[in-house]
Design an enzyme around this catalytic site. Structure first.
Site, PDB file in Angstrom:
ATOM      1  N   ASP A  81       0.811  -1.222   0.000  1.00 24.41           N
ATOM      2  CA  ASP A  81       0.000   0.000   0.000  1.00 24.41           C
ATOM      3  C   ASP A  81       0.842   1.270   0.000  1.00 24.41           C
ATOM      4  OD1 ASP A  81      -2.312  -1.642   0.216  1.00 24.41           O
ATOM      5  OD2 ASP A  81      -1.907  -1.841   2.356  1.00 24.41           O
ATOM      6  N   LYS A 111       2.205   2.033  -5.227  1.00 17.54           N
ATOM      7  CA  LYS A 111       2.921   1.558  -6.429  1.00 17.54           C
ATOM      8  C   LYS A 111       2.100   1.732  -7.691  1.00 17.54           C
ATOM      9  CE  LYS A 111       3.233  -2.465  -4.441  1.00 17.54           C
ATOM     10  NZ  LYS A 111       2.836  -2.151  -3.070  1.00 17.54           N
ATOM     11  N   GLY A 138      -4.015  -4.489  -4.303  1.00 13.30           N
ATOM     12  CA  GLY A 138      -5.027  -3.471  -4.595  1.00 13.30           C
ATOM     13  C   GLY A 138      -4.319  -2.223  -5.042  1.00 13.30           C
ATOM     14  N   HIS A 139      -4.298  -1.992  -6.336  1.00 11.22           N
ATOM     15  CA  HIS A 139      -3.600  -0.825  -6.863  1.00 11.22           C
ATOM     16  C   HIS A 139      -4.615   0.227  -7.300  1.00 11.22           C
ATOM     17  CE1 HIS A 139       0.234  -3.356  -7.750  1.00 11.22           C
ATOM     18  NE2 HIS A 139       0.022  -3.139  -6.480  1.00 11.22           N
ATOM     19  N   GLN A 194       2.261  -5.953  -3.011  1.00  8.24           N
ATOM     20  CA  GLN A 194       2.614  -5.970  -1.572  1.00  8.24           C
ATOM     21  C   GLN A 194       3.949  -5.238  -1.364  1.00  8.24           C
ATOM     22  OE1 GLN A 194       1.692  -9.462  -2.914  1.00  8.24           O
ATOM     23  NE2 GLN A 194      -0.329  -8.587  -2.718  1.00  8.24           N
TER      24      GLN A 194
HETATM   25  P1  IMP Z   1      -2.495 -12.842   1.884  1.00  6.39           P
HETATM   26  O1  IMP Z   1      -1.567 -12.283   0.875  1.00  6.39           O
HETATM   27  O2  IMP Z   1      -3.950 -12.644   1.525  1.00  6.39           O
HETATM   28  O3  IMP Z   1      -2.189 -14.267   2.244  1.00  6.39           O
HETATM   29  O4  IMP Z   1      -2.302 -11.997   3.249  1.00  6.39           O
HETATM   30  C1  IMP Z   1      -1.111 -12.110   4.021  1.00  6.39           C
HETATM   31  C2  IMP Z   1      -0.736 -10.761   4.626  1.00  6.39           C
HETATM   32  O5  IMP Z   1      -0.357  -9.872   3.566  1.00  6.39           O
HETATM   33  C3  IMP Z   1      -1.871 -10.059   5.366  1.00  6.39           C
HETATM   34  O6  IMP Z   1      -1.324  -9.328   6.438  1.00  6.39           O
HETATM   35  C4  IMP Z   1      -2.422  -9.099   4.334  1.00  6.39           C
HETATM   36  O7  IMP Z   1      -3.068  -7.982   4.927  1.00  6.39           O
HETATM   37  C5  IMP Z   1      -1.139  -8.688   3.622  1.00  6.39           C
HETATM   38  N1  IMP Z   1      -1.378  -8.233   2.253  1.00  6.39           N
HETATM   39  C6  IMP Z   1      -1.633  -8.982   1.165  1.00  6.39           C
HETATM   40  N2  IMP Z   1      -1.770  -8.215   0.087  1.00  6.39           N
HETATM   41  C7  IMP Z   1      -1.582  -6.939   0.481  1.00  6.39           C
HETATM   42  C8  IMP Z   1      -1.554  -5.689  -0.204  1.00  6.39           C
HETATM   43  O8  IMP Z   1      -1.723  -5.575  -1.420  1.00  6.39           O
HETATM   44  N3  IMP Z   1      -1.309  -4.593   0.567  1.00  6.39           N
HETATM   45  C9  IMP Z   1      -1.066  -4.686   1.897  1.00  6.39           C
HETATM   46  N4  IMP Z   1      -1.074  -5.829   2.573  1.00  6.39           N
HETATM   47  C10 IMP Z   1      -1.326  -6.959   1.877  1.00  6.39           C
END
Ligand code: IMP
Length: 446
Positions: free
Chosen positions: A13, A16, A40-41, A222
């Site tokens: 977040d 990017k 989520g972009h 991420q």
């Molecule tokens: P997962 O990727 O859904 O397995 O989540 C694992 C961890 O990564 C959690 O803490 C999510 O909140 C975090 N996470 C996954 N994708 C994002 C993103 O795009 N932005 C911020 N945190 C993310």
């Protein structure tokens, strides 16, 4: 031509999507190499607003080739939903969107398992995005997953039976739905047929583009601290989010990658659980969340907020070796009397400047803060670095020093047109000398 990577230097977040959208006219193709629709972009320009989860932010550029690489996990229905929404907004991805035939597929049991495990973890939950990401990477490593090219294979039912067999006991134990093999195989064949026109050997494709002198932008999702190897394990995502992930996740050798642009928010946020030294659970944290609109693009969850963490970002720099930083959301700090940066972690009387691996240290450490006077004047929409208030420039200079790399871009608002692109050699090189294209793109929507 430079092939560059844009990636997050914190916990995701960082903004990017906006940066990729802005600089992609300097490139011929945009490639994602890890993750799935957990990303989520958000991209805003000319009064329009797009939230992308799967597709690279480059998709918004007419004619830009876009790739979902082999290191990704793809949920076919979500992929088509996103395409459909884009088409409704007038964005046509036809003929320029390629999905790796080797990318793994997220199937219903992965989603059920993600949700059921999180529910069962109670207070110890990871706080995943519930998109089935972790379980899909698990079955990839366990060699029971299906790749996009396997969906239409003759033996798809047998493959699905293996996958189901591996997950059924845990699903049943957690009281979650266990889809039938036949039902899963039918879904696979359906999605296999729909996906077929998009499938390609994307490693061959991207390498050929590079051979032909095209420049490729790799878009990370991420952030470095969520990397499965290097992040705050187990509170991480299940893929390699750092620069090294490009080599495996896109099939492009490190020797072909010319630069890295690291995206850093002017403060820190994190969604989900896990250690966060210096988290602000007070009015300032609330202020940052409100003023920075810190709510997840994918899940809507409020993000945890804190000051910029130089310890974590320096570690991200060690892992990624960014040539320059893009500092985002500087304007969110505009009204503050004081701005702080976490420069060390105090643990058992000692101040550590390295980023510790042990969760217990991260959980108990206290932030060592450095305080700067706030600038208390609007930076929203400022386009030239020299026009930033002196205090804001001092803050940015300190970040450069702490992290050890120059600031090449500063985002001063959510819209594409609200971005400073510095006239710096690192920036020029990162965009293959095509700064004029980036600036023209920035200014056209103003
Ligand atoms: P997962 O990727 O859904 O397995 O989540 C694992 C961890 O990564 C959690 O803490 C999510 O909140 C975090 N996470 C996954 N994708 C994002 C993103 O795009 N932005 C911020 N945190 C993310």
């Amino acid at each position: 031509m430079t092939n560059a990577i844009v990636l997050g230097m914190q916990w995701g977040d960082e903004g990017k999507g906006k940066i990729v959208d802005l600089i992609c006219p300097a490139f011929d193709a945009v490639v994602r190499f890890q993750g799935g629709n957990n990303a989520g972009h958000t991209v805003k320009f000319g009064g329009r607003h797009f939230a992308l989860h799967f597709l690279p932010s480059g998709i918004l550029h007419p004619g830009m080739a876009c790739v979902l690489g082999n290191g990704m996990v793809i949920h076919p229905e979500a992929f088509f939903d996103e395409l459909h929404k884009l088409a409704e907004s007038g964005v046509d991805a036809g003929g320029r969107l390629f999905v790796s035939a080797r990318a793994q597929v997220i199937l219903p049991p992965h989603l059920h398992l993600d949700a059921a495990r999180e529910a069962a973890r109670g207070g110890g939950k990871i706080g995943t995005t519930a998109r089935g990401i972790g379980p899909a990477y698990e079955t990839k490593a366990a060699r029971s997953g299906l790749r996009t090219c396997d969906l239409g294979a003759e033996d798809v039912e047998a493959r699905v039976a293996v996958l189901r067999g591996q997950l059924a006991a845990e699903l049943a134990e957690l009281g979650a739905e266990v889809p039938e093999t036949g039902e899963l195989a039918t879904a696979c064949r359906y999605w296999g047929e729909r996906l077929a026109p998009y499938l390609a050997d994307t490693a061959v494709l991207v390498n050929r583009w590079i051979d032909d002198g095209k420049s490729v932008l790799f878009e990370g999702a991420q952030g470095a601290l969520l990397d499965v190897d290097h992040g705050t394990y187990p509170y991480v995502t299940s893929s390699n989010t750092v620069a090294g992930g490009v080599a495996t996740g896109a099939g492009v050798a490190p020797t072909r990658i010319g630069g890295v642009l690291g995206v850093v928010k002017a403060y820190t946020t994190r969604v989900g659980s896990g250690p966060f030294v210096g988290e602000l659970e007070d009015e300032t944290g609330d202020f940052l969340r409100r003023r920075g609109n810190e709510y997840g693009t994918t899940t809507g969850r409020p993000r945890r907020c804190g000051w910029l963490d130089a310890v974590a970002t320096r570690y991200a720099q060690l892992l990624n070796r960014a040539d320059a930083l893009a500092v985002t959301k500087l304007d969110v700090l505009d009204e503050l009397d004081e701005v702080r940066v976490c420069v060390g972690y105090r643990f058992r009387g000692e101040v550590r400047r390295d980023f510790p691996a042990e969760l217990a240290v991260l959980e108990q450490a206290q932030p060592e803060l450095r305080t700067f006077p706030g600038w208390r004047s609007p930076t929203v929409g400022v386009l030239h670095y020299e026009d930033l208030p002196q205090q804001a420039r001092d803050f940015l200079a300190f970040v450069e020093d702490e992290v050890g790399t120059p600031v090449g871009m500063v985002s001063t608002g959510p819209r594409r047109e609200e971005t400073i692109v510095r006239d710096a050699p690192e920036m020029t090189r990162l965009v293959s000398g095509r700064v004029d294209r980036v600036l023209a793109h920035r200014d056209v929507s103003a």
